[in-house]
Design an enzyme around this catalytic site. Sequence first.
Site, mmCIF file in Angstrom:
data_model
loop_
_atom_site.group_PDB
_atom_site.id
_atom_site.type_symbol
_atom_site.label_atom_id
_atom_site.label_comp_id
_atom_site.label_asym_id
_atom_site.label_seq_id
_atom_site.Cartn_x
_atom_site.Cartn_y
_atom_site.Cartn_z
ATOM 1 N N HIS A 1 6.138 6.812 -1.026
ATOM 2 C CA HIS A 1 6.860 5.584 -1.382
ATOM 3 C C HIS A 1 5.974 4.392 -1.077
ATOM 4 C CE1 HIS A 1 7.410 5.906 2.960
ATOM 5 N NE2 HIS A 1 7.506 4.584 2.943
ATOM 6 N N HIS B 1 0.852 -1.200 0.000
ATOM 7 C CA HIS B 1 0.000 0.000 0.000
ATOM 8 C C HIS B 1 0.883 1.244 0.000
ATOM 9 C CE1 HIS B 1 1.014 -0.890 4.231
ATOM 10 N NE2 HIS B 1 1.228 0.423 4.261
#
Length: 179
Positions: A120, A36
Site C-alpha cells: 500500500h 513511497h
Amino acid sequence: MRLFIAIEIPDEIKKQLGGMHTDIPGSRWVPLEQIHLTLSFLGEVDDTTLDLLTGALATIMVPGFNLCFSGTGCFPDRRHPKVLWVGLEPEPLLNSLASLVREAVLACNIPQEERHFSPHITLARLKLPTPREVGAFLDRPPKQELPQFRVREFTLFQSLLTSQGAVHTPVKTFALSPP
Ligand code: 2AM
C-alpha cells in the site's frame, strides 16, 4: 540512524496521488515528496549493522517489474480508520522483493513485525475517529486512472524525526536486475 526500505514513486504519479487529498478533520496528509511504498521499517540501526545490511541488500536479485494501482483502503478497518492508502494490484515480483528484503533485514538481527506484507502507499494518517468522512473518501469513484509504473530499484532511507515531521533522505539505492 532510523531507517526504512521503500520503493520510490515517480514524481508524475506522486502529483496525481496528491490530487486525492480531501479535507478530513484530524488528518495529516503525507507531503508529496515523501510518498513511497514501504517494503520494511527498521527503526534505529547502528553503523556496524548498517554496513552489514547494505551488503545483504546488494545481494538481492529480483528482475524489475511493473506496478498497477488498485483502489483506496484504510487500516485497521473502516470503523476505526487510522491510515488511508492507495493499494496495488498483486504482483508476485513485488512479494518476492519484500520477502527477500525481510530475510536480509532479519539476517542482520534487525527485528521485523510478524505481519503479512500488504502492499500500500500511505496517503494520510488520522488522529480523530471520522468514519463518515473517511467513508466518503473510500467510496468516491477515482477521478482518473493512475498509470502503471516500472520499478527498477529500491532504496534504503533515513527517516530523521524533527519538530516539523519526518525528513526522508535516500542512503543507498539498489538496482533490480533487467527482466
Ligand atoms: P507505511 O506508511 O507504508 O505504512 C517510514 O516511516 C515508513 O515506515 C512509514 O511510511 C510506514 O509505512 C513504515 N512504518 C512501519 N512501522 C513504522 C513505525 N513503527 N514507525 C514509523 N514508520 C513505520
